[in-house]
Every structure is written in C-alpha cells, then in structure tokens.
Design a protein around this motif. Sequence first.
Motif, PDB file in Angstrom:
ATOM      1  N   GLU A  45      45.471  30.270  29.917  1.00 60.08           N
ATOM      2  CA  GLU A  45      45.166  31.102  31.070  1.00 60.08           C
ATOM      3  C   GLU A  45      45.370  30.252  32.317  1.00 60.08           C
ATOM      4  O   GLU A  45      45.071  29.064  32.322  1.00 60.08           O
ATOM      5  N   THR A  47      44.941  30.207  36.727  1.00 59.12           N
ATOM      6  CA  THR A  47      44.479  30.810  37.975  1.00 59.12           C
ATOM      7  C   THR A  47      45.108  30.013  39.107  1.00 59.12           C
ATOM      8  O   THR A  47      44.944  28.795  39.185  1.00 59.12           O
ATOM      9  N   GLU A  72      54.396  41.347  35.820  1.00 52.42           N
ATOM     10  CA  GLU A  72      53.149  41.842  36.377  1.00 52.42           C
ATOM     11  C   GLU A  72      52.355  42.454  35.234  1.00 52.42           C
ATOM     12  O   GLU A  72      52.918  43.099  34.343  1.00 52.42           O
ATOM     13  N   ALA A  73      51.045  42.244  35.235  1.00 54.13           N
ATOM     14  CA  ALA A  73      50.189  42.792  34.177  1.00 54.13           C
ATOM     15  C   ALA A  73      50.363  44.303  34.107  1.00 54.13           C
ATOM     16  O   ALA A  73      50.517  44.977  35.124  1.00 54.13           O
ATOM     17  N   LYS A 108      48.676  38.005  45.409  1.00 52.23           N
ATOM     18  CA  LYS A 108      47.443  38.292  44.670  1.00 52.23           C
ATOM     19  C   LYS A 108      47.694  39.356  43.613  1.00 52.23           C
ATOM     20  O   LYS A 108      48.399  40.335  43.846  1.00 52.23           O
ATOM     21  N   GLY A 109      47.099  39.122  42.446  1.00 48.59           N
ATOM     22  CA  GLY A 109      47.253  40.068  41.356  1.00 48.59           C
ATOM     23  C   GLY A 109      47.176  39.371  40.019  1.00 48.59           C
ATOM     24  O   GLY A 109      46.897  38.177  39.926  1.00 48.59           O
ATOM     25  N   THR A 110      47.444  40.130  38.985  1.00 49.86           N
ATOM     26  CA  THR A 110      47.402  39.602  37.626  1.00 49.86           C
ATOM     27  C   THR A 110      48.793  39.714  37.016  1.00 49.86           C
ATOM     28  O   THR A 110      49.473  40.731  37.154  1.00 49.86           O
ATOM     29  N   TYR A 111      49.182  38.673  36.343  1.00 45.75           N
ATOM     30  CA  TYR A 111      50.494  38.572  35.701  1.00 45.75           C
ATOM     31  C   TYR A 111      50.283  38.185  34.241  1.00 45.75           C
ATOM     32  O   TYR A 111      49.208  37.741  33.843  1.00 45.75           O
ATOM     33  N   GLN A 112      51.326  38.332  33.464  1.00 49.95           N
ATOM     34  CA  GLN A 112      51.336  37.888  32.071  1.00 49.95           C
ATOM     35  C   GLN A 112      52.525  36.948  31.894  1.00 49.95           C
ATOM     36  O   GLN A 112      53.592  37.178  32.463  1.00 49.95           O
ATOM     37  N   THR A 124      47.309  35.339  30.419  1.00 48.91           N
ATOM     38  CA  THR A 124      47.008  35.847  31.759  1.00 48.91           C
ATOM     39  C   THR A 124      47.168  34.771  32.825  1.00 48.91           C
ATOM     40  O   THR A 124      46.673  33.650  32.682  1.00 48.91           O
ATOM     41  N   THR A 126      46.323  34.655  36.826  1.00 47.58           N
ATOM     42  CA  THR A 126      45.650  35.358  37.920  1.00 47.58           C
ATOM     43  C   THR A 126      45.965  34.657  39.227  1.00 47.58           C
ATOM     44  O   THR A 126      45.845  33.431  39.322  1.00 47.58           O
ATOM     45  N   GLU A 128      44.819  34.484  43.074  1.00 48.29           N
ATOM     46  CA  GLU A 128      43.702  34.861  43.955  1.00 48.29           C
ATOM     47  C   GLU A 128      44.115  34.769  45.417  1.00 48.29           C
ATOM     48  O   GLU A 128      44.953  34.041  45.807  1.00 48.29           O
TER      49      GLU A 128
END
Length: 128
Positions: A45, A47, A72-73, A108-112, A124, A126, A128
Amino acid sequence: MKNLFIAIFLVAFSITATAQDKMTKSTTATTVVLEQTLGEFTQKELTLKEGTYVFQVSNNNAAPEVGLVLIEAGKDGADPKNHIADAYVSQMVKHGKTESSKEVTLTKGTYQYFCPFNKTPQYTLTVE
C-alpha cells in the motif's frame, strides 16, 4: 564575410546555451521505488501527496519479465484504455533489473497498481 562569421557564431552560441539550460534544469519528480517478488509487490500500500512521480520497478526473481499498471480505483484494470500509460516502465523489467516510468502527475484520489505479468493482486495507492 566577417559579419557572416559573427552571425554563425551567435546562432551556435544561442543553441548551445539553450541546450545547456535544458540539461541543467532539475526534475521535480519524486521517485517511488517498487519491488516485485514472486506473485506480489513488497510494497502492499502506498500513500503519497499530490505531485509528480517516477515509478522505479525492480524484478527480484518475480517472473522473467514484469511491469507496472496504474489505474484510478474502480476502473477495469484489464482494459488498457483505463491504464495511466506514463506509469508503464520504459521497458519490461527482467530478472535482477530495474526500470523506470515516465513522470506521472497524480492528483488527490485513490489508485490501484499491479502487474499483469507477475499476476499480483491490485494494491492501493492513496494520494492525499
């Protein structure tokens, strides 16, 4: 003739100065180091802060060749149109080697992230 020589010298000097200026500018990208072993990334993971990144991927006997896919997630990773292409490494990463991506700007956002060649899970990332 003397004026022609001066004009050629000035053009050559201008081109050289411009090339050197481009060579000395430092990148603002941060390197994210990722390692793959058999069936997984060692980094499960991530961040990060918003910004520009270069992904550096090492192949530690994971598979003959590995790579990196960033999406993108929530998007389908099997569909290449969802891949963030600049995150691909410059070439497939062979055993014991390391390769890097182009610069990727993340907001900003969540990705895979995952590797389809080493059959890793989707992890993941992330921002911020």
